[in-house]
Scaffold this motif. Sequence first.
Motif, mmCIF file in Angstrom:
data_model
loop_
_atom_site.group_PDB
_atom_site.id
_atom_site.type_symbol
_atom_site.label_atom_id
_atom_site.label_comp_id
_atom_site.label_asym_id
_atom_site.label_seq_id
_atom_site.Cartn_x
_atom_site.Cartn_y
_atom_site.Cartn_z
ATOM 1 N N PRO A 198 0.613 -1.103 -0.057
ATOM 2 C CA PRO A 198 0.032 0.126 0.138
ATOM 3 C C PRO A 198 0.887 1.401 -0.051
ATOM 4 O O PRO A 198 0.487 2.256 -0.492
ATOM 5 C CB PRO A 198 -0.754 0.024 1.485
ATOM 6 C CG PRO A 198 -1.009 -1.489 1.675
ATOM 7 C CD PRO A 198 0.570 -2.120 1.043
ATOM 8 N N GLU A 233 -16.371 -0.437 -3.712
ATOM 9 C CA GLU A 233 -15.128 -1.042 -4.232
ATOM 10 C C GLU A 233 -14.377 -0.016 -5.216
ATOM 11 O O GLU A 233 -13.326 0.122 -5.055
ATOM 12 C CB GLU A 233 -15.634 -2.363 -4.941
ATOM 13 C CG GLU A 233 -16.090 -3.566 -4.209
ATOM 14 C CD GLU A 233 -17.560 -3.408 -3.892
ATOM 15 O OE1 GLU A 233 -17.716 -4.501 -3.572
ATOM 16 O OE2 GLU A 233 -18.090 -2.332 -4.125
ATOM 17 N N LYS A 289 -13.025 2.692 -3.002
ATOM 18 C CA LYS A 289 -11.652 2.139 -2.458
ATOM 19 C C LYS A 289 -10.360 2.041 -3.150
ATOM 20 O O LYS A 289 -9.280 2.557 -2.700
ATOM 21 C CB LYS A 289 -11.854 0.765 -1.784
ATOM 22 C CG LYS A 289 -10.902 0.292 -1.048
ATOM 23 C CD LYS A 289 -11.213 -1.105 -0.268
ATOM 24 C CE LYS A 289 -10.247 -1.774 0.236
ATOM 25 N NZ LYS A 289 -10.549 -3.186 0.889
ATOM 26 N N GLU A 290 -10.481 1.744 -4.362
ATOM 27 C CA GLU A 290 -9.548 1.510 -5.332
ATOM 28 C C GLU A 290 -9.102 2.796 -5.720
ATOM 29 O O GLU A 290 -7.737 3.108 -6.026
ATOM 30 C CB GLU A 290 -9.961 0.592 -6.509
ATOM 31 C CG GLU A 290 -8.916 0.537 -7.571
ATOM 32 C CD GLU A 290 -7.858 -0.303 -7.027
ATOM 33 O OE1 GLU A 290 -6.859 -0.574 -7.886
ATOM 34 O OE2 GLU A 290 -7.847 -0.918 -5.980
ATOM 35 N N ARG A 338 -9.061 5.858 -4.364
ATOM 36 C CA ARG A 338 -8.388 6.210 -3.211
ATOM 37 C C ARG A 338 -7.183 5.779 -2.670
ATOM 38 O O ARG A 338 -6.316 6.527 -2.539
ATOM 39 C CB ARG A 338 -9.423 6.716 -2.000
ATOM 40 C CG ARG A 338 -10.606 7.513 -2.124
ATOM 41 C CD ARG A 338 -11.241 7.712 -0.732
ATOM 42 N NE ARG A 338 -10.785 9.027 0.005
ATOM 43 C CZ ARG A 338 -9.996 8.899 0.890
ATOM 44 N NH1 ARG A 338 -9.765 7.469 1.161
ATOM 45 N NH2 ARG A 338 -9.293 9.957 1.338
ATOM 46 N N ALA A 339 -6.951 4.488 -3.071
ATOM 47 C CA ALA A 339 -5.644 3.729 -2.722
ATOM 48 C C ALA A 339 -4.837 4.232 -3.765
ATOM 49 O O ALA A 339 -3.728 4.161 -3.542
ATOM 50 C CB ALA A 339 -6.163 2.176 -2.870
ATOM 51 N N TYR A 348 -21.375 7.394 5.233
ATOM 52 C CA TYR A 348 -20.134 6.733 4.897
ATOM 53 C C TYR A 348 -19.612 6.288 6.154
ATOM 54 O O TYR A 348 -19.196 5.102 6.221
ATOM 55 C CB TYR A 348 -19.265 8.156 4.536
ATOM 56 C CG TYR A 348 -19.106 8.123 2.832
ATOM 57 C CD1 TYR A 348 -18.501 7.268 2.057
ATOM 58 C CD2 TYR A 348 -20.033 9.281 2.406
ATOM 59 C CE1 TYR A 348 -18.431 7.691 0.657
ATOM 60 C CE2 TYR A 348 -20.139 9.508 1.096
ATOM 61 C CZ TYR A 348 -19.513 8.528 0.194
ATOM 62 O OH TYR A 348 -19.286 8.999 -1.280
ATOM 63 N N TRP A 369 -16.451 -0.066 5.109
ATOM 64 C CA TRP A 369 -15.345 0.279 4.654
ATOM 65 C C TRP A 369 -15.169 1.877 4.894
ATOM 66 O O TRP A 369 -14.252 2.477 4.094
ATOM 67 C CB TRP A 369 -15.073 -0.225 2.941
ATOM 68 C CG TRP A 369 -14.940 -1.566 2.838
ATOM 69 C CD1 TRP A 369 -14.898 -2.415 3.619
ATOM 70 C CD2 TRP A 369 -15.038 -1.926 1.585
ATOM 71 N NE1 TRP A 369 -14.810 -3.789 3.190
ATOM 72 C CE2 TRP A 369 -14.887 -3.501 1.727
ATOM 73 C CE3 TRP A 369 -14.951 -1.574 0.504
ATOM 74 C CZ2 TRP A 369 -14.823 -4.521 0.620
ATOM 75 C CZ3 TRP A 369 -14.956 -2.466 -0.829
ATOM 76 C CH2 TRP A 369 -14.745 -3.722 -0.731
ATOM 77 N N GLU A 395 -13.283 3.708 6.630
ATOM 78 C CA GLU A 395 -11.869 4.326 6.676
ATOM 79 C C GLU A 395 -11.177 4.380 5.418
ATOM 80 O O GLU A 395 -10.158 5.047 5.156
ATOM 81 C CB GLU A 395 -11.067 3.518 7.592
ATOM 82 C CG GLU A 395 -10.655 2.013 7.079
ATOM 83 C CD GLU A 395 -9.814 1.153 8.238
ATOM 84 O OE1 GLU A 395 -8.569 1.847 8.329
ATOM 85 O OE2 GLU A 395 -10.301 0.229 8.862
ATOM 86 N N TYR A 396 -11.834 3.461 4.259
ATOM 87 C CA TYR A 396 -11.119 3.573 2.942
ATOM 88 C C TYR A 396 -11.771 4.393 2.136
ATOM 89 O O TYR A 396 -11.344 4.725 0.896
ATOM 90 C CB TYR A 396 -11.204 2.025 2.483
ATOM 91 C CG TYR A 396 -10.529 1.164 3.249
ATOM 92 C CD1 TYR A 396 -8.987 1.076 3.675
ATOM 93 C CD2 TYR A 396 -11.184 0.050 4.293
ATOM 94 C CE1 TYR A 396 -8.373 0.169 4.215
ATOM 95 C CE2 TYR A 396 -10.230 -0.772 5.055
ATOM 96 C CZ TYR A 396 -8.893 -0.631 4.997
ATOM 97 O OH TYR A 396 -8.446 -1.540 5.871
ATOM 98 N N ILE A 397 -13.294 4.606 2.186
ATOM 99 C CA ILE A 397 -13.861 5.276 1.288
ATOM 100 C C ILE A 397 -14.547 6.709 1.876
ATOM 101 O O ILE A 397 -15.115 7.282 0.699
ATOM 102 C CB ILE A 397 -15.121 4.438 0.600
ATOM 103 C CG1 ILE A 397 -16.211 4.379 2.009
ATOM 104 C CG2 ILE A 397 -14.639 3.130 0.294
ATOM 105 C CD1 ILE A 397 -17.334 3.629 1.549
ATOM 106 N N ARG A 398 -14.079 6.941 2.819
ATOM 107 C CA ARG A 398 -14.708 8.378 3.343
ATOM 108 C C ARG A 398 -14.010 9.438 2.419
ATOM 109 O O ARG A 398 -12.803 9.587 2.290
ATOM 110 C CB ARG A 398 -14.098 8.490 4.829
ATOM 111 C CG ARG A 398 -14.991 9.847 5.504
ATOM 112 C CD ARG A 398 -14.448 9.720 7.108
ATOM 113 N NE ARG A 398 -14.964 8.536 7.766
ATOM 114 C CZ ARG A 398 -14.473 7.619 8.498
ATOM 115 N NH1 ARG A 398 -13.333 7.527 8.229
ATOM 116 N NH2 ARG A 398 -15.077 6.734 9.233
#
Length: 287
Positions: free
Chosen positions: A54, A153, A156-157, A159-160, A180, A185, A187-190
């Motif tokens: 990551p 999904e 998440k992708e 923002r990653a 949100y 998820w 923490e990943y998509i906020r």
Amino acid sequence: MPVAVAYAVAGFSLALLVLASLKAEQAWASVRQGRQGPGGKRRIRKVPAAMGGPEQIGDSARLRFRVLLLDHDDTTVKGTEEVHYPAHVDSLRILRPDLVPVSLEEWFRRNHDPGVSAYLKLLFTSEQMVQEHEIWEKAMEQKMPAFYEGIAELLKEYRARGGRVAVVSHSPAHVIQRHYDAHPWAEYIRPDLVLGWDQDPAKRKPSPWPALHALQHFGVQPAEVLALDDLSPGVKMAKAAGITVVAAGWGHNVQPIQDYMRRECEQYFETVQDFADYLLTSRASAL
């Protein structure tokens, strides 16, 4: 070099190659596994990013658009169907029992044109508008609309990979944040920025102010930003700010709205997956 030593060196080299191969296979297996959720449900197809952990992901220079201006209701969550339209029906039942509510499809039309505020002012007096707003707020506090399949999904992708998200909506900011925060998820998509309903019309769609504020907040140029919306206010906002806008067509299928969005937007996406493929394509691949 003695024969025994040579065999030892060769054996050690072979072991390293096998170990590297196993690690590569595990990495790609992880990518393939990411296409399915719990219970084997289909997830967003991954457009392969740089491998490595990551900490090596998130170079937004690889993205076609560094910032996404994201609508909320009927683009990200099923807000109108599950919250706003039922609240409108309740408002009429309580405040204007002499009127028959329009259908859900017609409600979408009125949100598109002339816009929700203008339409409600045709139905309610100033005093009733205050009560209508209270009924609406109560409904939003009591109900939690579902996210469209694949949206979490996708976010998440994106923002990653270093993408940043600003939600621009007619729903109140604290309500959007609660949606949100309730997601597994979160923490990943906020989102990085939330611009919700504002009492000042100059600071909400279709005014360009939310888009211009996001440009300043993230320090980016219009060409680096993409707006995604399902109705005309978001389209008008984006165009006034010089931002590319595309249409989310998965929330409803109302012909006049679809015709407008196909005509005015850069692209019209009927599914979340189609939009994901577009958004996650690297800048180099898009050229």
